[in-house]
Each structure stands twice: as C-alpha cells, then as structure tokens.
Motif scaffolding. Structure first.
Motif, PDB file in Angstrom:
ATOM      1  N   GLU A  47       0.832  -1.192   0.000  1.00  0.00           N
ATOM      2  CA  GLU A  47       0.000   0.000   0.000  1.00  0.00           C
ATOM      3  C   GLU A  47       0.875   1.253   0.000  1.00  0.00           C
ATOM      4  O   GLU A  47       1.790   1.369   0.834  1.00  0.00           O
ATOM      5  N   ASP A  94      -3.891  13.549   1.338  1.00  0.00           N
ATOM      6  CA  ASP A  94      -4.731  12.350   1.231  1.00  0.00           C
ATOM      7  C   ASP A  94      -6.047  12.675   0.541  1.00  0.00           C
ATOM      8  O   ASP A  94      -6.544  11.888  -0.278  1.00  0.00           O
ATOM      9  N   ARG A  95      -6.616  13.830   0.863  1.00  0.00           N
ATOM     10  CA  ARG A  95      -7.874  14.222   0.221  1.00  0.00           C
ATOM     11  C   ARG A  95      -7.674  14.417  -1.278  1.00  0.00           C
ATOM     12  O   ARG A  95      -8.496  13.972  -2.088  1.00  0.00           O
ATOM     13  N   ARG A 122      -8.097   9.860  -7.607  1.00  0.00           N
ATOM     14  CA  ARG A 122      -8.487   8.484  -7.905  1.00  0.00           C
ATOM     15  C   ARG A 122      -9.937   8.414  -8.368  1.00  0.00           C
ATOM     16  O   ARG A 122     -10.273   7.649  -9.290  1.00  0.00           O
ATOM     17  N   LEU A 123     -10.811   9.210  -7.754  1.00  0.00           N
ATOM     18  CA  LEU A 123     -12.217   9.227  -8.178  1.00  0.00           C
ATOM     19  C   LEU A 123     -12.359   9.741  -9.608  1.00  0.00           C
ATOM     20  O   LEU A 123     -13.106   9.174 -10.410  1.00  0.00           O
ATOM     21  N   ARG A 141      -7.334  11.132  -3.040  1.00  0.00           N
ATOM     22  CA  ARG A 141      -8.616  10.446  -3.143  1.00  0.00           C
ATOM     23  C   ARG A 141      -9.451  11.033  -4.276  1.00  0.00           C
ATOM     24  O   ARG A 141     -10.067  10.287  -5.067  1.00  0.00           O
ATOM     25  N   GLU A 162      -0.956  13.596 -10.665  1.00  0.00           N
ATOM     26  CA  GLU A 162      -1.553  12.298 -10.382  1.00  0.00           C
ATOM     27  C   GLU A 162      -0.465  11.243 -10.293  1.00  0.00           C
ATOM     28  O   GLU A 162       0.365  11.109 -11.206  1.00  0.00           O
ATOM     29  N   GLU A 202      -9.084  16.901   7.687  1.00  0.00           N
ATOM     30  CA  GLU A 202      -8.474  15.852   6.889  1.00  0.00           C
ATOM     31  C   GLU A 202      -7.109  16.277   6.360  1.00  0.00           C
ATOM     32  O   GLU A 202      -6.872  17.459   6.087  1.00  0.00           O
TER      33      GLU A 202
END
Length: 611
Positions: A68, A596-597, A603-604, A600, A457, A592
């Motif tokens: 991970e 990390d936000r 990735r979405l 995420r 990215e 947050e």
C-alpha cells in the motif's frame, strides 16, 4: 456523534516487541562477555558483535512488508510520537555527530557547544514553525509540498534536484563513519563494510519502504543510544558512584581546570570568524576545556548555531518523517521527544570527553613517561593515540584521533573488550539510521517528484512502489560510491550538508507557511539563490578566498535565499485565490490531511474517466 481516536491504528504491542529486541541485544552483550572470559578468539567476538544486531535489524525490516502506498511512503501514518522522535533525534546528525562531536568536545572543550545548541534550537524551530503544518499537508516529500503549495511543477523539480546535493553529502558522511567503525571492528576494508551497510539498508527497505525502515530504524536507534550510554554509565559509577554521567561530571571539571592551569594549557582568544574545528586524524588538546572562544570565534559560534539550526529545521530528509505520526498533535510530541533524545546524546558525548580528559589528567600529574598506564599503551597499539615520549609529560604530549575518543573510554576505564566492540557496533547502528533517513528521502523524491514530476496524479500503485524500491536501492549504491571516493572529513561533509539544506530550503519553507504573498517565482529565486551562494561560499572558503570557513556558508546563503524569495515575490504577480485558500487550510491543525484528500479525489476522477 461518536469520535474515533486518532491513534486507533497504533499497534499496542510495540513496547513488547522492542522490549524483546532490547533484551536480545543485551543478552548478546552478556553472552559475549562470558565468551571473552572463557578465552574465545577475538575476531569471533568482533564479528558476532557486528553481525548479531544487523541480523536483528534485517529480521525486523523483513517482517513489515507492504503493498500500500500510504504504508510504503508514510508507514500508514500510525507511528507513535516516541518512536518518530527517536528516529529524528538520532538521524539529525547521525553517527557523524555522535563520533566527531565527542572528539571535538574532548579536543577544544565547550567551544563545541555551538553544534549542540544549534541542533536543539533547530528542533524547537521545526516544532513551532514548520513540522505541524507540513504534517497537516501530508505529502511524502518536501518537493511535493512545495510544488503543490505554489502550483508549480518547475518548483517541484528544482527542489528535487537541489535536495539531492546536501542529502548525498550526509549519506556519504554516514557511510564513511560507519565503515570506519565497522572496518576497525572486523579488520576488513571500508569497502566491504560499506557494502554490508548498503545491503542492510536495501534488505530493510525493499519490501516495506518507510514502514519497515521505521521499525528497523527504531531498533538501530535504540542500539546506538544503548551503545553510547552503557559504557559511560559504568565509568560514571566507577568514578562518581552515581549512574548519571550527564549530571555528575561537574566535580571533575573543577579538578581539570586546576590541572590545566598548572600545566600552562593556554587560554586562546580567537578572531571573531575563526572556525578551527579539529579535523579528521590525530590532534593535540588545543585549549582549556571550559575557556570559551578559543578555537571558534564569537561570531563564528553564532553563525554555526544558525547553520545547524536552519539545517536541522529545514532538513528535507527529517521533515517528511513527521507525516508518519497519527496527527498534528502527535507531530509536536514527536519533536519534543526528538529534542530529549538529541539532548541526551549530546550531553553524553560531552560527558565522555570530560571523563577522558580526567583519565589523561591522571597521567599528566605523574609526568613520567615510564609510568604510563597499561590502558594508554593499549590505545597507542590500537592507533587511537600517539605519544611524544620526551619528559616531562603534559597535555601536549598526546595526540588523539578525533573519531576514536568515543571508543577510547572503555579502554581507559579498563572495561572488558566487548564493551569496546559494543560501542563500535553502536556507531554502525547510528550510521544505518542516518543512511536510512537520507537514502529513503532521496528515493522517495525520485519516485514521486522526478519520475512523475510533470503530473500531479501518481503512478499506478504497483508501478509507484517498484520505482521507489529501485530508486532507494540505487541511491544507497550511489552513496556508497561517493563515500569511497570522497576523501573529505565526515564532519565537514555534515556541516556542508546542513549549510546547503538551511540556505536552500529554510527561507522558502518558512515563508511558504507564514507569508501568503510568496509565489512560485519567489520559491524558485529563493532556492536557487540560497543554494548558489552557499555553494560558492563553501568553494571560496576551502580555497581561502573570503576568509570565511566553508562550514559557515549560511552566513551568506541564508540572507541570499531570503532576499531572493522576498524580492522575486514582490516583483511578480500575486498567488492565485486557490493558493491562498490552501495556505489558510494548512494553518488549521484539525481536519483531513490535504494530500490524502487530493489523492482520493484524483483516484475518483480517474475512475470516472475509465468508466
């Protein structure tokens, strides 16, 4: 509404695991002490003391694999504050600081306090001005943070390139010091020991990244601290009947002061910018222990503090480690622990120097070469000391190897030889901590900011980890090559590294958080000007052109970096509104993790495009 603890993922058995490690390490020490008394061959004892702990480190690293990215690059953000602080405190100056600074304290006395004060102040500045905000952003590298903060890929790539220079200097210094200790311990050449250290790092890093390196590094740091503390604590009990050498060497200083005065050891008034640290190799005791500003002038003392302060506070291989804590609060606690550990190490180094001077004072009082004790002859045979046999003896009759003072104390106190081997193995452990910190930081930068520098990215998960593994291994090998060909004093490599890191990154990092008006042009100008001026100052200092020692490069590099960042930002357009919002969010400790936000959301978006 229920509230979940931020530390819910911290392994509650960590204390048990490391208790087992400490018991194993001390058990090995006791076992080798028994074997020494039984007459076991000395080479076997030496190799067992070196390889036994290394096998434990490797086993710990191999037991923490991961696939991970958040585990590989940030240990899952679940490393307790105490362990994070332990790693940062030892890695700040590594084995180079422990070994060389002990010798510097012994040879020039309290003039060496500038290195200790600078390191402690650096942790304070990092705690107050940088680390909590970097943790809130949460990126794995300093270039990633700067690139996103200024919305600029050129800033990201420039920071990655400039960071490599001081990090490689630090890596080479650690490998050289560790190889010197390991080579003395085993009788092998430094190339063999460097290869062993590089292999140890690769084994502990290849499967788990920062996760495995964190736990193996914690074990290495514990071993280094124990190897430093155990011999000097035994000596303290022998001399003062109290097991706190950091606090009980004061009465010895009074006797030293009288003895040094009686022997006519000089009190020197150094010029303001003189910076005469003892170099690698043999050197005489230069001055009285407690007399100030004899080897380092008053202004140079202050500049050295600022150099170490800014280098530690803005170190691009130390700051990313705070992202491994469970939250901002734990980040502040971890740096509090780092300050405690670093202060303990430096006070112990000073105590070793005082006890060694006390042993030398006993010889000087006798004054007759024929009455030299057995331990002094042992140090001569080991190559740690050279003696002028002309009578009568005084402090100037002895030349000590600066980097062997730490190893000399167990011999001077008459301790079993295994304690000497234990100290040498501790130096190797401390060097492995420094190697892990620098090599992993550069490897992460290559994987995150160089290979993928033109895209916000990240690469796909497996490719991302493979690139990071290859980069870490490659950098370790490159660092080993640099260590073999670089003949420069490891302490100077360390000081140059801190000067370059502070001049390049300290102004930009501080202003990126505390001055919203700063933009990408200012970041580029600040890093480029600070780095360029620091490099030129180092070269000029080594060539004796400016009359300023190269280790004091921050005296010009810091102002140049600050002015470059401020003037370029004022002369160019203001940052965008999104950048201002980002800075405002970074300053808020809760909420947050920004990085990390953003990952995420990326990735979405990627899933939406693929669907």
């Amino acid at each position: 509404m229920s509230v979940t603890s931020r530390t819910r993922f911290v392994n509650p058995r960590l204390g048990t695991y490391f208790g087992i490690f400490v018991s194993s390490l001390l058990g090995l020490l006791m076992l080798l002490l028994i074997f020494e008394e039984l007459g076991t061959a000395e080479p076997l004892l030496r190799w067992a003391m070196l390889l036994g702990p290394i096998i434990l480190y490797a086993a710990i690293g191999l037991s923490a694999p991961t696939r991970e990215p958040i585990e590989f690059f940030a240990a899952g953000r679940r490393v307790p504050a105490g362990y994070t602080g332990l790693g940062i405190g030892v890695a700040a100056m590594g084995a180079t600081g422990i070994v060389a600074i002990t010798g510097v304290f012994f040879l020039i006395g309290y003039d060496a306090l500038c290195l200790m004060i600078g390191g402690l102040a650096g942790f304070v500045i990092m705690t107050v001005m940088l680390a909590p905000f970097f943790r809130k952003f949460g990126s794995f590298t300093v270039p990633s943070y700067l690139g996103r903060r200024f919305e600029s890929r050129p800033v990201r790539l420039l920071a990655a390139g400039l960071m490599a220079v001081p990090a490689l200097l630090m890596l080479a210094a650690e490998l050289r010091v560790g190889a010197a200790a390991g080579g003395w311990l085993t009788g092998e050449g430094q190339g063999v020991v460097i290869l062993l250290m590089v292999a140890t790092f690769v084994v502990t890093a290849v499967l788990g990244g920062m996760r495995s390196l964190t736990w193996a590094g914690s074990a290495e740091a514990i071993a280094a601290v124990l190897a430093l503390l155990v011999p000097v604590t035994i000596v303290a009990v022998m001399v003062t009947n109290f097991p706190l050498p950091q606090l009980t060497n004061g009465p010895l200083l009074r006797a030293l002061m009288h003895s040094e005065a009686a022997q006519g050891l000089p009190i020197i008034d150094a010029p303001a910018l003189q910076f005469a640290l003892p170099g690698e190799g043999m050197a005489h005791i230069a001055k009285r222990f407690t007399a100030p500003f004899g080897a380092i002038g008053p202004m140079a003392f202050v500049v050295t503090i600022l150099t170490v302060l800014t280098g530690v506070a803005a170190s691009p291989w130390l700051i990313p480690r705070v992202t491994m804590t469970p939250g901002v609060y734990e980040t502040r606690k971890s740096l509090g622990w780092a300050t405690v550990y670093f202060g303990l190490i430096m006070l112990t180094c000073a105590a070793v120097a005082v006890y060694m001077r006390d042993f030398v004072m006993d010889i000087v009082k006798a004054g007759v070469p024929s009455s030299l004790p057995e331990w002094m002859q042992r140090l001569v045979d080991l190559g740690f000391v050279a003696i002028d046999s002309a009578a009568p003896l005084n402090y100037l009759s002895f030349a000590f190897d600066r980097d062997s003072v730490l190893l000399s104390l167990p011999v001077a106190a008459g301790l079993p030889a295994v304690f000497l081997y234990f100290a040498a193995a501790g130096i190797v452990a401390a060097a492995l901590v420094g190697v892990s910190a620098t090599a992993s930081a550069i490897g992460n930068v290559i994987a995150e900011d160089v290979v993928n520098g033109f895209s916000w990215e990240p690469l796909p998960r497996d490719g991302r980890l493979h690139v990071a593994r290859i980069a870490m291994a490659g950098i370790a090998v490159a660092g080993g090559a640099v260590a073999l060909v670089a003949p420069t004093d490891p302490l100077r490599l360390l000081l140059w590294s801190l000067a370059l890191a502070g001049s390049t990154f300290f102004p930009v990092l501080v202003l990126s958080i505390w001055w919203k008006r700063m933009n990408d042009f200012g970041a580029i100008a600040g890093m480029a000007s600070g780095f360029a001026v620091a490099v030129l100052t180092i070269l000029a200092g080594e060539a004796n052109i400016l009359g300023i020692d190269g280790a004091l490069a921050s005296i010009l590099g810091l102002p140049a970096g600050t002015l470059g960042a401020v003037l370029a930002s004022i002369a160019t357009p203001q940052p965008s509104r999104s950048v201002l919002e980002l800075v405002r969010e970074i300053r808020i400790p809760g909420g947050e993790v920004i990085y990390d936000r953003e990952m995420r959301l990326l990735r979405l978006k990627s899933r939406e495009r693929s669907s």
